[in-house]
Write a protein that holds these residues in place. Structure first.
Motif, short mmCIF file in Angstrom:
data_model
loop_
_atom_site.label_atom_id
_atom_site.label_comp_id
_atom_site.label_asym_id
_atom_site.label_seq_id
_atom_site.Cartn_x
_atom_site.Cartn_y
_atom_site.Cartn_z
N ALA A 1 0.82 -1.21 0.00
CA ALA A 1 0.00 0.00 0.00
C ALA A 1 0.86 1.26 0.00
CB ALA A 1 -0.92 0.00 1.22
N ALA A 2 2.11 1.14 0.46
CA ALA A 2 3.02 2.29 0.52
C ALA A 2 3.36 2.82 -0.87
CB ALA A 2 4.30 1.90 1.25
N ALA A 3 3.15 2.01 -1.91
CA ALA A 3 3.42 2.47 -3.27
C ALA A 3 2.34 3.40 -3.78
CB ALA A 3 3.54 1.27 -4.21
N GLN A 4 1.19 3.40 -3.13
CA GLN A 4 0.04 4.15 -3.62
C GLN A 4 -0.31 5.36 -2.76
OE1 GLN A 4 -3.24 1.41 -4.62
NE2 GLN A 4 -1.77 -0.26 -4.41
N MET A 5 0.21 5.42 -1.56
CA MET A 5 -0.08 6.55 -0.69
C MET A 5 1.19 6.97 0.04
SD MET A 5 -2.04 4.65 2.50
CE MET A 5 -2.27 6.21 3.33
N GLY A 6 1.27 8.23 0.40
CA GLY A 6 2.45 8.71 1.09
C GLY A 6 2.49 8.25 2.53
N MET A 7 3.48 7.48 2.88
CA MET A 7 3.67 7.00 4.25
C MET A 7 5.06 7.39 4.72
SD MET A 7 1.87 3.22 3.90
CE MET A 7 1.97 2.89 5.66
N ALA A 8 5.14 8.06 5.83
CA ALA A 8 6.42 8.55 6.34
C ALA A 8 7.42 7.41 6.51
CB ALA A 8 6.21 9.26 7.68
N ASN A 9 8.67 7.70 6.14
CA ASN A 9 9.80 6.78 6.34
C ASN A 9 9.76 5.55 5.44
OD1 ASN A 9 10.73 8.51 8.43
ND2 ASN A 9 9.39 7.47 9.89
N HIS A 10 8.97 5.60 4.38
CA HIS A 10 8.85 4.47 3.46
C HIS A 10 9.49 4.77 2.09
CE1 HIS A 10 5.99 2.91 6.37
NE2 HIS A 10 5.84 1.80 5.66
N GLU A 11 10.35 5.77 2.00
CA GLU A 11 10.83 6.20 0.69
C GLU A 11 11.43 5.07 -0.15
OE1 GLU A 11 11.46 10.00 3.19
OE2 GLU A 11 10.94 7.90 3.47
N ALA A 12 12.32 4.29 0.42
CA ALA A 12 12.99 3.24 -0.34
C ALA A 12 12.00 2.15 -0.77
CB ALA A 12 14.13 2.63 0.47
N VAL A 13 11.21 1.67 0.18
CA VAL A 13 10.24 0.62 -0.12
C VAL A 13 9.19 1.11 -1.10
CG1 VAL A 13 8.44 -0.85 0.86
CG2 VAL A 13 10.61 -0.59 2.06
N ALA A 14 8.70 2.34 -0.89
CA ALA A 14 7.67 2.89 -1.78
C ALA A 14 8.19 3.01 -3.20
CB ALA A 14 7.20 4.25 -1.26
N ALA A 15 9.43 3.46 -3.35
CA ALA A 15 10.02 3.60 -4.69
C ALA A 15 10.12 2.24 -5.37
CB ALA A 15 11.39 4.25 -4.59
#
Length: 246
Positions: A133-147
């Motif tokens: 879900a971190a790929a679709q919404m902004g979640m703090a401290n998830h930059e690497a995983v979200a990318a």
């Protein structure tokens, strides 16, 4: 009807739940993972073919796909349940940490796609990735995983378009926070657990079986008109406002 499936990341929470689900439905199974003890135990329990190796290595994943297809006499579907987690803001993330996250969550799955698509060119089949879900919404401290996971979702859609003429379906599930050995350090006390539960509109953390059932459904040949999709299995995390505490 019995199908032939290969599951990468079989030793993890979601991967092992998926393997048990598929085996329980009578399908022929190949399991792949990096933990020799857990892999051997799972393979023995499910009477499955097993492959020990690091799926982030393209040569290893290619060999596993080839051997699994040979031993199962073909492959109808492959699930890629490998993943890793890093909770750090960008300014505290080291270059090697980013490379590790990208390798596990994007580069490794790309290599598996490369091998699987070749194996399925003649007969078609299905491939399912696991995003977040971190790929679709902004979640703090998830930059690497979200990318990494956002890249995986883009890969899913593009590959689905490329291989549709060959009868190969490519889909993805995007979980919220799921209770697995990889995430258990995040909810070590009641307060932390309560905060995390309330982030999810449905009011609880996910279970491995929740995600496994969605992957199993996508793998099923009866879903032959579904491809290029990213399906949220996240308790509403990515699409709804959090719960209002009473």
């Amino acid at each position: 009807m019995s199908n032939r499936y290969l599951v990468f990341g079989s030793c993890g929470g979601i991967g092992s739940a998926l393997c048990r689900l598929l085996s329980g439905e009578g399908h022929r199974l190949a399991v792949a993972g990096r933990d020799p003890k857990r892999l051997d135990e799972l393979a023995t329990e499910l009477e499955a073919v097993s492959f020990l190796g690091d799926a982030t290595d393209w040569s290893v994943s290619s060999e596993i796909v080839g051997q699994a297809a040979e031993q199962l006499k073909g492959l109808d579907g492959v699930a890629v349940c490998i993943g890793s987690l890093l909770l750090k803001p960008a300014h505290l993330t080291e270059e090697e940490e980013l490379h590790s996250i990208l390798s596990t969550n994007l580069t490794g799955p790309f290599g598996i796609l490369k091998a699987v698509s070749k194996a399925m060119l003649r007969r078609g089949g299905c491939l399912v990735f696991v995003s977040s879900a971190a790929a679709q919404m902004g979640m703090a401290n998830h930059e690497a995983v979200a990318a990494a996971k956002a890249g995986l979702e883009g890969l899913t859609r593009s590959a689905a378009a490329s291989y549709a003429p060959r009868g190969i379906r490519v889909n993805c599930v995007a979980p919220g926070l799921v209770e697995t050995p990889m995430t258990e350090h995040l909810y070590t006390n009641d307060r932390a657990r309560s905060v995390l539960e309330n982030m999810h509109p449905l009011g609880r953390l996910g279970r491995s079986e929740d995600v496994a059932r969605a992957i199993g459904w996508l793998l099923c040949p009866e879903q032959s008109w579904i491809s290029g999709q990213v399906i949220g299995v996240d308790g509403g995390l990515a699409t709804m406002l959090p719960r209002v505490r009473k």
